[in-house]
Design an enzyme around this catalytic site. Structure first.
Site, PDB file in Angstrom:
ATOM      1  N   HIS A 150      -6.691  -5.902   2.555  1.00 47.69           N
ATOM      2  CA  HIS A 150      -5.552  -5.288   3.237  1.00 47.69           C
ATOM      3  C   HIS A 150      -4.940  -6.330   4.184  1.00 47.69           C
ATOM      4  CE1 HIS A 150      -6.566  -0.901   2.475  1.00 47.69           C
ATOM      5  NE2 HIS A 150      -7.770  -1.429   2.285  1.00 47.69           N
ATOM      6  N   HIS A 206     -10.042  -5.484  -3.051  1.00 51.21           N
ATOM      7  CA  HIS A 206      -8.708  -5.722  -2.478  1.00 51.21           C
ATOM      8  C   HIS A 206      -8.822  -6.068  -1.002  1.00 51.21           C
ATOM      9  CE1 HIS A 206      -9.576  -1.377  -2.373  1.00 51.21           C
ATOM     10  NE2 HIS A 206      -8.956  -1.350  -1.202  1.00 51.21           N
ATOM     11  N   ASP A 251       0.868  -1.182   0.000  1.00 51.07           N
ATOM     12  CA  ASP A 251       0.000   0.000   0.000  1.00 51.07           C
ATOM     13  C   ASP A 251       0.912   1.242   0.000  1.00 51.07           C
ATOM     14  OD1 ASP A 251      -3.181   0.614   1.220  1.00 51.07           O
ATOM     15  OD2 ASP A 251      -1.725   2.227   1.053  1.00 51.07           O
ATOM     16  N   ILE A 252       0.610   2.184  -0.872  1.00 49.88           N
ATOM     17  CA  ILE A 252       1.471   3.355  -1.039  1.00 49.88           C
ATOM     18  C   ILE A 252       1.465   4.254   0.211  1.00 49.88           C
ATOM     19  CG2 ILE A 252      -0.180   4.966  -2.130  1.00 49.88           C
ATOM     20  CD1 ILE A 252       3.378   4.279  -3.360  1.00 49.88           C
TER      21      ILE A 252
HETATM   22  P1  5GP Z   1      -9.764   1.361   0.347  1.00 55.83           P
HETATM   23  O1  5GP Z   1     -10.326   1.391  -1.072  1.00 55.83           O
HETATM   24  O2  5GP Z   1      -9.726  -0.049   0.906  1.00 55.83           O
HETATM   25  O3  5GP Z   1     -10.516   2.293   1.242  1.00 55.83           O
HETATM   26  O4  5GP Z   1      -8.276   1.875   0.319  1.00 55.83           O
HETATM   27  C1  5GP Z   1      -7.477   1.792  -0.823  1.00 55.83           C
HETATM   28  C2  5GP Z   1      -6.028   1.684  -0.424  1.00 55.83           C
HETATM   29  O5  5GP Z   1      -5.255   1.737  -1.607  1.00 55.83           O
HETATM   30  C3  5GP Z   1      -5.533   2.809   0.491  1.00 55.83           C
HETATM   31  O6  5GP Z   1      -4.966   2.238   1.671  1.00 55.83           O
HETATM   32  C4  5GP Z   1      -4.505   3.550  -0.363  1.00 55.83           C
HETATM   33  O7  5GP Z   1      -3.382   3.992   0.383  1.00 55.83           O
HETATM   34  C5  5GP Z   1      -4.117   2.514  -1.398  1.00 55.83           C
HETATM   35  N1  5GP Z   1      -3.775   3.113  -2.682  1.00 55.83           N
HETATM   36  C6  5GP Z   1      -4.480   4.038  -3.362  1.00 55.83           C
HETATM   37  N2  5GP Z   1      -3.877   4.333  -4.530  1.00 55.83           N
HETATM   38  C7  5GP Z   1      -2.754   3.581  -4.584  1.00 55.83           C
HETATM   39  C8  5GP Z   1      -1.722   3.449  -5.563  1.00 55.83           C
HETATM   40  O8  5GP Z   1      -1.695   4.084  -6.610  1.00 55.83           O
HETATM   41  N3  5GP Z   1      -0.727   2.563  -5.276  1.00 55.83           N
HETATM   42  C9  5GP Z   1      -0.728   1.821  -4.123  1.00 55.83           C
HETATM   43  N4  5GP Z   1       0.298   0.975  -3.940  1.00 55.83           N
HETATM   44  N5  5GP Z   1      -1.688   1.914  -3.190  1.00 55.83           N
HETATM   45  C10 5GP Z   1      -2.703   2.797  -3.415  1.00 55.83           C
END
Ligand code: 5GP
Length: 135
Positions: free
Chosen positions: A95, A93, A29-30
């Site tokens: 985590h 996804h 995660d970035i």
């Molecule tokens: P969620 O959709 O589960 O709420 O969170 C999405 C997750 O993806 C977040 O923790 C965010 O930091 C991560 N994320 C968003 N964009 C990118 C990206 O371009 N690259 C990576 N490696 N992680 C990302």
């Protein structure tokens, strides 16, 4: 339009890759909650995790297990927390987060922004413990 995660799988956007097989891709995660915070995604783009077909869903947790075991060996922690949120990126996804206390899993916490060097070293340390057929 493909999701940002599909663009990562296709190599159009860089990532710190952890593992992949024909169905799944894992990468850091970035903006992690903890160093080693990893995302596991199905290669087939589906927004909502419970719209992923059952065969893929049934294979996803065993894939996560192999990634989680590698994270646990590489990153000091009590265990690997597992969660699904999906409010930000419309590509299913899971985590996987190295945790030691309950608050480590709190998504209301400020996210980390680690240096490229730290992210590279973290990914490399985890990959050391990934089975060869998933590299
Ligand atoms: P969620 O959709 O589960 O709420 O969170 C999405 C997750 O993806 C977040 O923790 C965010 O930091 C991560 N994320 C968003 N964009 C990118 C990206 O371009 N690259 C990576 N490696 N992680 C990302």
């Amino acid at each position: 339009m493909p999701t940002i995660f599909t663009r990562i799988i296709n190599g159009e956007i860089p990532c710190y890759k952890i593992a992949e097989d024909k169905n799944f891709f894992a990468f850091l995660d970035i903006n992690p909650l903890k160093p080693g915070h990893t995302l596991v995604i199905p290669k087939k783009e589906v927004d909502y995790i419970f719209n992923v077909d059952e065969t893929t869903l049934s294979l996803m947790l065993p894939f996560c297990k192999k990634v989680a075991e590698a994270i646990k060996k590489a990153i000091p922690c009590s265990r690997i927390g597992v969660t699904v949120i999906g409010l930000e990126v419309p590509h299913a996804h899971i985590h996987l987060i190295p945790i030691s206390v309950m608050s480590d899993m709190n998504f209301a916490n400020p996210k980390l922004s680690l240096s490229r060097e730290t992210m590279t070293q973290t990914a490399s340390a985890i990959r050391t413990f990934i089975p060869n057929d998933l590299l």
